[in-house]
Design an enzyme around this catalytic site. Sequence first.
Site, PDB file in Angstrom:
ATOM      1  N   MET A 138      -7.750   3.806   1.402  1.00 16.08           N
ATOM      2  CA  MET A 138      -6.401   4.325   1.197  1.00 16.08           C
ATOM      3  C   MET A 138      -6.209   4.403  -0.313  1.00 16.08           C
ATOM      4  O   MET A 138      -6.028   3.381  -0.984  1.00 16.08           O
ATOM      5  CB  MET A 138      -5.367   3.414   1.853  1.00 16.08           C
ATOM      6  CG  MET A 138      -5.389   3.468   3.364  1.00 16.08           C
ATOM      7  SD  MET A 138      -4.039   2.539   4.134  1.00 16.08           S
ATOM      8  CE  MET A 138      -4.505   0.871   3.709  1.00 16.08           C
ATOM      9  N   THR A 139      -6.292   5.614  -0.842  1.00 20.19           N
ATOM     10  CA  THR A 139      -6.324   5.775  -2.297  1.00 20.19           C
ATOM     11  C   THR A 139      -5.022   5.377  -2.968  1.00 20.19           C
ATOM     12  O   THR A 139      -5.031   4.949  -4.116  1.00 20.19           O
ATOM     13  CB  THR A 139      -6.647   7.229  -2.658  1.00 20.19           C
ATOM     14  OG1 THR A 139      -5.741   8.090  -1.955  1.00 20.19           O
ATOM     15  CG2 THR A 139      -8.063   7.588  -2.269  1.00 20.19           C
ATOM     16  N   CYS A 140      -3.896   5.512  -2.258  1.00 20.85           N
ATOM     17  CA  CYS A 140      -2.639   5.167  -2.900  1.00 20.85           C
ATOM     18  C   CYS A 140      -2.505   3.670  -3.119  1.00 20.85           C
ATOM     19  O   CYS A 140      -1.707   3.224  -3.936  1.00 20.85           O
ATOM     20  CB  CYS A 140      -1.464   5.669  -2.073  1.00 20.85           C
ATOM     21  SG  CYS A 140      -1.359   4.872  -0.478  1.00 20.85           S
ATOM     22  N   ALA A 141      -3.262   2.871  -2.381  1.00 19.58           N
ATOM     23  CA  ALA A 141      -3.188   1.414  -2.504  1.00 19.58           C
ATOM     24  C   ALA A 141      -4.477   0.808  -3.039  1.00 19.58           C
ATOM     25  O   ALA A 141      -4.591  -0.414  -3.108  1.00 19.58           O
ATOM     26  CB  ALA A 141      -2.863   0.792  -1.148  1.00 19.58           C
ATOM     27  N   CYS A 170      -1.274   7.366   0.874  1.00 19.76           N
ATOM     28  CA  CYS A 170       0.003   7.001   1.469  1.00 19.76           C
ATOM     29  C   CYS A 170       1.087   7.931   0.997  1.00 19.76           C
ATOM     30  O   CYS A 170       1.020   8.484  -0.079  1.00 19.76           O
ATOM     31  CB  CYS A 170       0.396   5.572   1.063  1.00 19.76           C
ATOM     32  SG  CYS A 170      -0.738   4.341   1.703  1.00 19.76           S
TER      33      CYS A 170
END
Length: 1439
Positions: free
Chosen positions: A1404-1407, A22
């Site tokens: 989704m790596t940011c979350a 993200c």
Amino acid sequence: MGNRGQKRAEIIDEFPADKRTCSSLEFRPSSSVSPTEITTPTSSTNQTHDHDMETSSSASGSGSARTDEDKDSAYGSCDSDDMVDAEHRKARHAIREYQRQRLSGDQEKFKRVLSVLNGESESDELAQENALRELCEILSFCADSSLSSLMANSLSPVLIKLAGHETNPEIMLLSIRALTYLCDSHPRSSGFIIRYNGIPILCQRLLSIEYVDVAEQSLQALEKISREQPLACLQAGAIMAVLTYIDFFSTSIQRVALSTVVNICEKLPSEGFSPFMDVVPILCQLLQYEDNQLVEHVATCLIKIAERVRGSPEMLDELSKHGLIHQVAHLIDLNNKTTLSHSVETGLIGLLVKLASGSMIAVKTLFDLNISRILKDILSTYDLSHGVPSPRAVGQSNQAHEVLKLLIQLLPVVARDQEVPLTEEKSTFLAENPNFLKSFGNDMLHVLIQVVDSGVDLYICYGCLCVIDRLIYYINSDTLLDLLKQVNISRFLAGVFTRKDRHVIMLALNISDTILKKTNDVFVDPFVKEGVLYAIDALIVPEKGSSFMFSAFNDIQLSNESSRKRCLCYSFDNSKSSSSSASASLNCKMENDCLQTLARNIRTTYFDKNVSTSANGTTDILEKLKTLSAELASMITHNTPEEEYDNVLYQIMSHLNGSDVISTFEFVESGITESLVNYLSSGQCSGNGSKSQHCVAERRLKTFGGLFWSNFSLSEFIAKLQSGLSSVEDFPVVVSSVSKHRNSYATVPYRHTTTYPCLKVLFAKEDGELTLVDYSGDVQNVDPLSDVDAIGKFLWPKVCSESNKEDKNGSVKSQNSAGSTSAESSDSASHLSFYLDGKQVDRALTLYQAVINHHKAKYETITHAELWNQIHKITYKKTSNLEKTTTQDFGCHACQPSALKELLFSDIGSTVEKSTPCFNLLFLLRILEAVNRLKFHIISHEKIHSFAQGRISELDGVRATSEGILGILKNEFVNTRLTEKLEQQMRDPLAISTGGMPSWCKELMSSCPFLFSFEARCKYFRLAAFGKPQSQTRVSSGSNSGIQNDSSMPRKKFLVYRHQILESAAKMMDLHASQKVVLEVKYDEEVGTGLGPTLEFFTLVSNEFQKPGLGMWRGDNILDSGHVGSLFGLFPGPWSPTGPTVSNIEFSEVKRKFILLGQIVAKALHDGRVLDLPFSKAFYKLLLGKELGLYDIQSFDPVLGKTLIEFRALVERRKYLKSVGEISADNLDLHFRDTKVKDLHLDFTLPGYPDYILASGPDIEMVNSANLEDYIELVVDATINSGISRQMEAFKSGFNQVFPISNLQIFTDEELERLLCGESETWNSNQLSDLIKFDHGYTASSPPILHFLEVIQEFDYEQQKAFVKFVTGAPRLPLGGLASLNPKLTIVRKHCDKFVDADLPSVMTCANYLKLPPYSSKEMMKEKLLYAITEGQGSFHLS
């Protein structure tokens, strides 16, 4: 939003289409700004502005960097300035003209509408409706200046009349809406509405409730009016009107109604209760509602009502009915699901305090509800230093303080001469219901003792003792005996007697007196054993308090003359007069000689008549320990031969670990710790200077440590030391008590603005000082965080006489003909010595710390007034002789291990005076912690000597193993009391740096970091390294222990090229290493930024540093992964000082790589990122500033290390045989595993590095028995010292660009690995299901989720790392493991457009957000997961 896309073009259709990260704006609930892509230049040329894309936490919504074109357009040329000014003037003129025209138009509209509304006939109703609509529209948009008071006064009666229209609901609605808007537009409109009786009309509309929309609008209007006219609303019956039909409205309108009641309750009248008491039943029912905001409003109303009627017992009784107490008890229960704000919860407890202080109905109800169970939970789990730690100001009491006030109110006072309401009624009630007191005691006694023992501030301690005093006074004897079996009350009271406040000691005496009176001599012996009697004797005869444990009595003010602004006698007084009266707080209730009187009475009544009590208040075991201590001290004094100490030490430890229980008092008072410290620290090296001669200190250390390895329990001895330390330490916790930060202006040492208060200081010349002049300045505002040297530099030019200047200049010129006087300015700070009340101020302290230390001897808690409002007089005089601190050299450098030697002769800190019980206990704990930590080294050293003396015949027996070595857990060295004190201190608003904390924090953290928990040290690390306030690093055991980055820190985005990772990293560090910003990464030609790409970047950099051919690491054996690998971790490869190039690798390039590595490691720690760098334990020791030795080599190169240890054993064997005269010609040539050393054909090159020449010369071409020792020393030096020193210096220089590497020294090597590389944990099903969130189509029991949990548990270590990297961007979890992931790992159902088994998982790596298709079988899920985590690495793209 970025998406991790395809690694190879040919699998584009198969690979997950939405594995993505993200942008920095997503998943932020507070932001409503949509993410914006960062555009990158199409040119392939790497320009500077391509790399540096700047953002911050406050401006990250932009998402794009300003380009050069933007910068050009943002600044006009000088020639255009006049044109710009003209345009600005023209625009301002146009705005003023528009406002004037609009104002004139609005006034005309108001007049026209007013004339229409004054129409009387029914035919005018339609016109009135239209006029009202127009009026509402005008009022909604008109400027504040458009509506005059005259017009508002004219509109009000007309609108009120129309609001009472009985036949036309539309007119009613519109007129009330207009009244609402009128209150918004004109501040005095509320008064006009009151004047024309508008409130009764609005209340009538609410009570008739014919039309819901009219009623809702009436509520809106009343809410506006109640803000300005609460009393008029109350008198008109608005509260009852608002609440009568509240159930008919929606939640949002109910909140408006309750807001109205809150406004009215803010200013309740001083006379007459009926207007608001009538609505109490309705409010009590509303407490059962589920909406948190609604419940908070109701609670606030009830809190205000209780505050108003607190002086009326009848009204308090009335309040106690209607189920109020039941509802409040339910709300403050920690098991309740309704979450209220901290202030409201505290207010509700305060409401119960007021009820219990004046209503027996409330007291009986609270006991019936077993309120003590709820209060126990609050007190045992509550953060005791939250809010204002010293609750003295009205309205600023914290929750713990309110809980104690309630407990005190539930129990009647002990002193019958005090006129306190309900005392007789409460005592009668408790006498008739003994089970209530029994339950109360079972719930509260243990937790109250625990709170006091944790080292809380004096006010909380006093409150806890008040409750214990009352409880023990009113409980019956049999119940008391049963209750006291659960706690060691004697040890507790002995600890309380070490406090310095006379009020606290008086309560301890009262409790002791009551216990002895009720238990028929049962506690006489325990009181003697634990030192209670000794403390009582010390109060009677203060000279006796000069012993170890109760020396604090010498500092106690035994009279009631005190400079404290608020006496403890009134700190928990609930009467309104005492809390508001300034005069009452100045008069202490205690008589001058009451302490000695009660102490003598206790001594005479209970102990003098008891035949078992010794005259001096000691026990037989204490006398035995004193005798042994004196014997050991005498032996040290008379230089007794070392062999004779063994028996005395054995006897001492036998008693300490024997069957007889030894109390903390007996252990400390016996002097055993002092004798042991003298024994260990007085050892010196033997006199002949022989390198092989054992020094005395080394032998004593081995003897002392050997006691615990062979015969006695180290854990038990450490527990005694810890208990003793908790009893005798008096380190102050100083809180600034500043609820709001207020800027101040400091004049010393230089003029600047501070975000914290300044100290008021008056500088004066010391009496007898003749060479300096008086400082003419007035009281100065001094920066509290400035050190003594800085103040000295400020003051010296102002107080230095001309003769001093001439003398100084003359001395400089005579020493240096060049005439440079720079030494004067650099040393000017050293010319002055400063004194507080005659005691010299330590130059190493800040002024804040010096003032704290000065007050420490008087009070445990320093009040706000004493610290910030008081004028501190500091005197100065010229320094006669500069004191230079010198480090005592140990002398014998052959001893092992050197770390232990340093501990024997290094100071703990200036805060802890030598030869005090606190110093002795800290000294022994520090030695034992080092012995436990270095046990393998010590055992190895001992085995080499055993081999040398022939007690071990085979070389295989030389190397130490874990068998037979019983180390203890590190947690046993943690002192919970000191940890709690440090935690409290770090929460203080002024602790923005370690200079804003008492000096003991820094000194103990430096000398004895093991005393504090790992979590506390992590928080301290952030303060010391980054100066982060604790409010920004809220930490729990489940989080990243305070090391994860702070979201409020400024951020910078940086463009990275995947094919140039190290080059991009070097550019990044060159630009931003020294900046206190959090770095975020965006990859070139990829979409997405934020946590995921940034974590992956640090992982990629880690991989780059492990590639072969860099010349950085020992061993170039390449693992299957293509990395330089070692099962024992990475350690710098040696480089010869004479060889700049090896295998075509320039050392200068290696040095640059180590500088970059240092920057990356430091930045990872700063930003809270995880690295995938498997450093060896020895490398971590070097980072921590520890010196490596022979025994450390085997930790990263076991073969070489083992061989060198065996070589060392052969050398020591040869030396021993020589010393005893047994060496023969056959033994001249040493044999290494049946082979002569010279036959090993070893040359003087470093093993594994033939180009590294250790030494050269005709006599040392090959290794033989004669030069084997030289060979060992040269190999060790090249491996861990000279061969890697330049690399380590380069690493540290890079590291120090981010923050000083010395800040890491509070950690151990294992802890540093956890901080840097995160956790490596094994997962189980229960743990995973608790720590993972299942959402959007999945629950914990969904079949695909059950398959998923089974699959990842079956993964091996490498597959688990790949999965973690797939989900988070980093191959290892942060400190704290899966529980510390933020956001929490979430698994949702992925909806597939095609056949479900053909799709792949995506993230989704940011979350930390995994989208998992519902595969048909477990096997299919495992196959797809493995494919995704192995192939799905390498880029981020949009889905």
